[in-house]
Scaffold this motif. Structure first.
Motif, short mmCIF file in Angstrom:
data_model
loop_
_atom_site.label_atom_id
_atom_site.label_comp_id
_atom_site.label_asym_id
_atom_site.label_seq_id
_atom_site.Cartn_x
_atom_site.Cartn_y
_atom_site.Cartn_z
N LEU A 1 0.94 -1.20 0.07
CA LEU A 1 -0.08 -0.25 -0.03
C LEU A 1 0.94 1.28 0.03
N LYS A 2 0.56 2.09 -0.60
CA LYS A 2 1.14 3.70 -0.76
C LYS A 2 0.00 4.50 -0.56
N LYS A 3 0.23 5.15 0.88
CA LYS A 3 -0.96 6.06 1.21
C LYS A 3 -0.28 7.43 1.30
N GLN A 4 -0.83 8.39 0.57
CA GLN A 4 -0.42 9.91 0.66
C GLN A 4 -1.32 10.92 0.88
N ILE A 5 -1.00 11.86 1.42
CA ILE A 5 -1.65 13.01 1.78
C ILE A 5 -1.04 14.30 1.16
N LEU A 6 -1.60 14.99 0.35
CA LEU A 6 -0.96 16.31 -0.07
C LEU A 6 -1.98 17.46 0.20
N VAL A 7 -1.29 18.45 0.64
CA VAL A 7 -1.83 19.65 1.00
C VAL A 7 -1.49 20.85 0.23
N LEU A 8 -2.78 21.33 -0.25
CA LEU A 8 -2.67 22.39 -1.47
C LEU A 8 -2.99 23.70 -0.65
N LEU A 9 -2.07 24.53 -0.61
CA LEU A 9 -2.48 26.01 0.11
C LEU A 9 -2.83 26.95 -0.87
N SER A 10 -3.27 27.91 -0.28
CA SER A 10 -4.08 28.96 -0.83
C SER A 10 -3.01 29.74 -1.88
N ASN A 11 -1.90 29.58 -1.88
CA ASN A 11 -0.71 30.18 -2.85
C ASN A 11 -0.46 29.18 -3.83
N LYS A 12 -1.27 28.00 -4.03
CA LYS A 12 -1.04 27.13 -5.06
C LYS A 12 0.38 26.12 -4.72
#
Length: 191
Positions: free
Chosen positions: A146-157
């Motif tokens: 399994l490959k679990k990922q979390i990516l957070v996108l800020l308001s500045n892209k």
């Protein structure tokens, strides 16, 4: 209706930003919204799986689960908070469920189509479901990565990887329960 309200808010804020500051009449709500917007983030979560034979041959690879939602930066060190359902599938306590889903996806996308070719017919959904139940014991010991990922996108892209630091499952079994994702993002300071 939701888009209409957003459009009205956008127009109101635009007028406030472009016209009213010149006259010094920008309201407290608009100022608060402008200050808070950089703290709002979008969170993308994915679980990918790879099913392999005992000798290491990859038999199936693909997306098992995906989710997204909003969150908020809650402290100057870059910690975030979001609802539990957004990060539920990437939380490590769900590994057994994700492994099961990977094996089922393998059976549905690789094994059953081969059986349909041999039988020279397409199986109904009910037949496919019965086949998954029948074939699962044969394939349940395949290796699953399994490959679990979390990516957070800020308001500045800008996008940053994240991880779950604290998790609170839903208070009730219905989707959308309470929970948290807390992550420190490098170099993010709230001023």
């Amino acid at each position: 209706m939701k888009y209409f309200i957003r459009s009205l808010l956008f127009v109101h804020l635009s007028l406030c930003l472009l016209i009213l500051p010149l006259s010094g009449r920008c309201g407290k709500l608009q100022i608060t919204l402008i200050k808070a917007k950089p703290a709002v983030v979008h969170i993308f979560c994915t679980v990918e799986g790879e099913v392999s034979s005992q000798d290491g041959q990859v038999l199936w690879k693909g997306m098992i689960s995906g989710s997204s939602g909003s969150g908020f930066i809650i402290n100057p060190n870059g910690y975030l908070v979001t609802n539990g359902h957004v990060v539920a599938d990437v939380h490590e306590s769900n590994s057994d469920l994700m492994r099961l889903k990977a094996i089922i996806n393998f059976i549905q996308s690789k094994v059953i189509p081969q059986l349909e070719i041999k039988a020279r017919r397409r199986y109904s959904d009910a037949e496919k479901q019965a086949l998954v139940a029948k074939l699962y014991p044969k394939y349940k010991n395949l290796k699953v990565t399994l490959k679990k990922q979390i990516l957070v996108l800020l308001s500045n892209k800008r996008a940053y990887p994240a991880e779950v630091k604290e998790y609170s499952p839903a208070v009730n079994p219905l989707p959308g329960g309470a929970g948290t994702l807390v992550q420190q993002l490098p170099g993010i300071k709230i001023t």
